[in-house]
Design a protein around this motif. Structure first.
Motif, PDB file in Angstrom:
ATOM      1  N   MET A 108      11.003  -7.008  -3.832  1.00  0.00           N
ATOM      2  CA  MET A 108      10.464  -6.013  -4.754  1.00  0.00           C
ATOM      3  C   MET A 108       9.907  -4.863  -3.913  1.00  0.00           C
ATOM      4  O   MET A 108       9.037  -5.079  -3.061  1.00  0.00           O
ATOM      5  N   ILE A 109      10.432  -3.665  -4.145  1.00  0.00           N
ATOM      6  CA  ILE A 109      10.092  -2.517  -3.299  1.00  0.00           C
ATOM      7  C   ILE A 109       9.753  -1.305  -4.161  1.00  0.00           C
ATOM      8  O   ILE A 109      10.460  -0.986  -5.124  1.00  0.00           O
ATOM      9  N   CYS A 110       8.665  -0.644  -3.794  1.00  0.00           N
ATOM     10  CA  CYS A 110       8.237   0.568  -4.492  1.00  0.00           C
ATOM     11  C   CYS A 110       8.622   1.789  -3.667  1.00  0.00           C
ATOM     12  O   CYS A 110       8.565   1.767  -2.434  1.00  0.00           O
ATOM     13  N   LEU A 111       8.999   2.855  -4.343  1.00  0.00           N
ATOM     14  CA  LEU A 111       9.338   4.125  -3.704  1.00  0.00           C
ATOM     15  C   LEU A 111       8.321   5.169  -4.120  1.00  0.00           C
ATOM     16  O   LEU A 111       8.220   5.516  -5.303  1.00  0.00           O
ATOM     17  N   VAL A 112       7.555   5.640  -3.142  1.00  0.00           N
ATOM     18  CA  VAL A 112       6.540   6.673  -3.388  1.00  0.00           C
ATOM     19  C   VAL A 112       7.140   8.023  -3.024  1.00  0.00           C
ATOM     20  O   VAL A 112       7.625   8.200  -1.901  1.00  0.00           O
ATOM     21  N   PRO A 113       7.152   8.996  -3.932  1.00  0.00           N
ATOM     22  CA  PRO A 113       7.771  10.298  -3.654  1.00  0.00           C
ATOM     23  C   PRO A 113       7.207  10.978  -2.409  1.00  0.00           C
ATOM     24  O   PRO A 113       6.031  10.813  -2.083  1.00  0.00           O
ATOM     25  N   LYS A 114       8.044  11.734  -1.757  1.00  0.00           N
ATOM     26  CA  LYS A 114       7.657  12.429  -0.523  1.00  0.00           C
ATOM     27  C   LYS A 114       6.447  13.333  -0.748  1.00  0.00           C
ATOM     28  O   LYS A 114       5.565  13.433   0.109  1.00  0.00           O
ATOM     29  N   THR A 115       6.393  14.002  -1.902  1.00  0.00           N
ATOM     30  CA  THR A 115       5.291  14.926  -2.172  1.00  0.00           C
ATOM     31  C   THR A 115       3.940  14.214  -2.134  1.00  0.00           C
ATOM     32  O   THR A 115       2.951  14.771  -1.649  1.00  0.00           O
ATOM     33  N   LYS A 116       3.899  12.969  -2.633  1.00  0.00           N
ATOM     34  CA  LYS A 116       2.654  12.197  -2.632  1.00  0.00           C
ATOM     35  C   LYS A 116       2.261  11.798  -1.216  1.00  0.00           C
ATOM     36  O   LYS A 116       1.074  11.790  -0.865  1.00  0.00           O
ATOM     37  N   ILE A 117       3.239  11.450  -0.402  1.00  0.00           N
ATOM     38  CA  ILE A 117       2.952  11.061   0.978  1.00  0.00           C
ATOM     39  C   ILE A 117       2.434  12.263   1.774  1.00  0.00           C
ATOM     40  O   ILE A 117       1.458  12.147   2.533  1.00  0.00           O
ATOM     41  N   ILE A 118       3.057  13.408   1.603  1.00  0.00           N
ATOM     42  CA  ILE A 118       2.602  14.617   2.290  1.00  0.00           C
ATOM     43  C   ILE A 118       1.184  14.978   1.852  1.00  0.00           C
ATOM     44  O   ILE A 118       0.338  15.382   2.664  1.00  0.00           O
ATOM     45  N   GLU A 119       0.912  14.801   0.575  1.00  0.00           N
ATOM     46  CA  GLU A 119      -0.436  15.058   0.041  1.00  0.00           C
ATOM     47  C   GLU A 119      -1.463  14.137   0.693  1.00  0.00           C
ATOM     48  O   GLU A 119      -2.566  14.580   1.064  1.00  0.00           O
ATOM     49  N   LEU A 120      -1.115  12.867   0.868  1.00  0.00           N
ATOM     50  CA  LEU A 120      -2.025  11.915   1.525  1.00  0.00           C
ATOM     51  C   LEU A 120      -2.254  12.290   2.989  1.00  0.00           C
ATOM     52  O   LEU A 120      -3.376  12.216   3.496  1.00  0.00           O
ATOM     53  N   ILE A 121      -1.188  12.692   3.666  1.00  0.00           N
ATOM     54  CA  ILE A 121      -1.298  13.072   5.070  1.00  0.00           C
ATOM     55  C   ILE A 121      -2.244  14.245   5.233  1.00  0.00           C
ATOM     56  O   ILE A 121      -3.062  14.294   6.168  1.00  0.00           O
ATOM     57  N   ARG A 122      -2.198  15.181   4.315  1.00  0.00           N
ATOM     58  CA  ARG A 122      -3.028  16.381   4.405  1.00  0.00           C
ATOM     59  C   ARG A 122      -4.480  16.134   4.010  1.00  0.00           C
ATOM     60  O   ARG A 122      -5.389  16.772   4.562  1.00  0.00           O
ATOM     61  N   ASN A 123      -4.699  15.196   3.097  1.00  0.00           N
ATOM     62  CA  ASN A 123      -6.041  15.039   2.521  1.00  0.00           C
ATOM     63  C   ASN A 123      -6.784  13.770   2.931  1.00  0.00           C
ATOM     64  O   ASN A 123      -7.990  13.673   2.705  1.00  0.00           O
ATOM     65  N   ASN A 124      -6.074  12.806   3.515  1.00  0.00           N
ATOM     66  CA  ASN A 124      -6.714  11.545   3.866  1.00  0.00           C
ATOM     67  C   ASN A 124      -6.522  11.299   5.357  1.00  0.00           C
ATOM     68  O   ASN A 124      -5.462  10.859   5.805  1.00  0.00           O
ATOM     69  N   PHE A 125      -7.570  11.556   6.140  1.00  0.00           N
ATOM     70  CA  PHE A 125      -7.466  11.454   7.599  1.00  0.00           C
ATOM     71  C   PHE A 125      -7.129  10.028   8.037  1.00  0.00           C
ATOM     72  O   PHE A 125      -6.313   9.822   8.940  1.00  0.00           O
ATOM     73  N   SER A 126      -7.754   9.039   7.410  1.00  0.00           N
ATOM     74  CA  SER A 126      -7.525   7.646   7.816  1.00  0.00           C
ATOM     75  C   SER A 126      -6.061   7.250   7.604  1.00  0.00           C
ATOM     76  O   SER A 126      -5.475   6.563   8.442  1.00  0.00           O
ATOM     77  N   PHE A 127      -5.482   7.709   6.499  1.00  0.00           N
ATOM     78  CA  PHE A 127      -4.076   7.406   6.228  1.00  0.00           C
ATOM     79  C   PHE A 127      -3.180   8.097   7.251  1.00  0.00           C
ATOM     80  O   PHE A 127      -2.281   7.469   7.816  1.00  0.00           O
ATOM     81  N   SER A 128      -3.406   9.381   7.491  1.00  0.00           N
ATOM     82  CA  SER A 128      -2.561  10.122   8.429  1.00  0.00           C
ATOM     83  C   SER A 128      -2.719   9.594   9.854  1.00  0.00           C
ATOM     84  O   SER A 128      -1.744   9.498  10.603  1.00  0.00           O
ATOM     85  N   ASP A 129      -3.942   9.197  10.230  1.00  0.00           N
ATOM     86  CA  ASP A 129      -4.174   8.630  11.551  1.00  0.00           C
ATOM     87  C   ASP A 129      -3.454   7.282  11.671  1.00  0.00           C
ATOM     88  O   ASP A 129      -2.843   6.987  12.709  1.00  0.00           O
TER      89      ASP A 129
END
Length: 233
Positions: A108-129
């Motif tokens: 079972m696999i979920c696909l998270v859109p690229k736009t959401k991942i880029i948003e996390l990278i820009r706004n969540n330091f712990s996630f991007s790190d």
């Protein structure tokens, strides 16, 4: 039977993924944006040469990442399980996938859109790190695998693969770490051919290093495999 889509807030695999760095509202946003697919054993998740559209997060099951050599032989570059991300390198580089991915078992696999991942990278330091560290570990693993293929004999590579797979397959449902990988996939992961893998597995069995069962392989002598895995030409 209809499969209920897993909710991100209750996802048991989230604690093992980088999404555990996300705040509650971020998790809810991801939950609303993601799509979910149940893959059968052997089914492709994405193909080499396709353009990435999002990040694949494994909710359950196991996946192989592989490519085909010029001679057509399959080479498994990485294995992934619940909590792991798949396809993140191409997603961040914005290049087509240099590899393919397929389910080793029902997954079972979920696909998270690229736009959401880029948003996390820009706004969540712990996630991007965390994602940066994941990329670094991936590069290090690739160098180690290249070195092993160049300098480590097949016997050492197979021993190392069995040690890795013992931990890869071990979980609550499989506490003994029974390895359920096919002989073809084991050969592709080790960088050899099926016939050689089978011959060496029989040698390991005769040396009481492993046990071979109808449904898999179990490690019997961990220290013996470690010793063999550390031998180079």
């Amino acid at each position: 039977m209809k499969i209920e889509q897993p909710a991100c807030e209750q996802c048991k695999s989230r604690k093992n993924s980088l999404f555990h760095f996300c705040h509650l509202q971020e998790i809810r946003d991801i939950d609303q944006a993601k799509t979910f697919t149940l893959y059968k054993k052997g089914q492709f998740i994405f193909h080499e040469g396709a353009n990435p559209v999002g990040l694949y997060c494994i909710n359950s099951g196991r996946v192989k990442i592989f490519r085909h050599a010029p001679d057509g032989k399959e080479q498994i570059t990485r294995l992934a399980r619940a909590g792991d991300f798949v396809g993140y390198c191409s997603l961040l580089s914005n290049h087509p996938y240099p590899v393919s991915a397929a389910a080793l078992e029902e997954a079972m696999i979920c696909l998270v859109p690229k736009t959401k991942i880029i948003e996390l990278i820009r706004n969540n330091f712990s996630f991007s790190d965390g994602l940066l560290k994941l990329l670094s570990r991936t590069v290090e693993y690739s160098f180690e695998k290249m070195t092993d293929l160049a300098y480590k004999p097949v016997r050492g590579r197979l021993a190392e693969a069995l040690l890795f797979l013992h931990n890869f397959y071990r979980d609550e449902q499989n506490p003994s770490g029974l390895i359920a990988l096919t002989r073809e996939d084991l050969a592709a992961f080790t960088g050899t051919v099926k016939e050689t893998a089978i011959r060496m597995l029989n040698e390991f069995k005769q040396e009481n290093l492993i046990e071979i069962h109808r449904n898999g392989i179990s490690v019997k002598n961990m220290s013996g495999l470690i010793r063999i895995s550390n031998l180079y030409d």
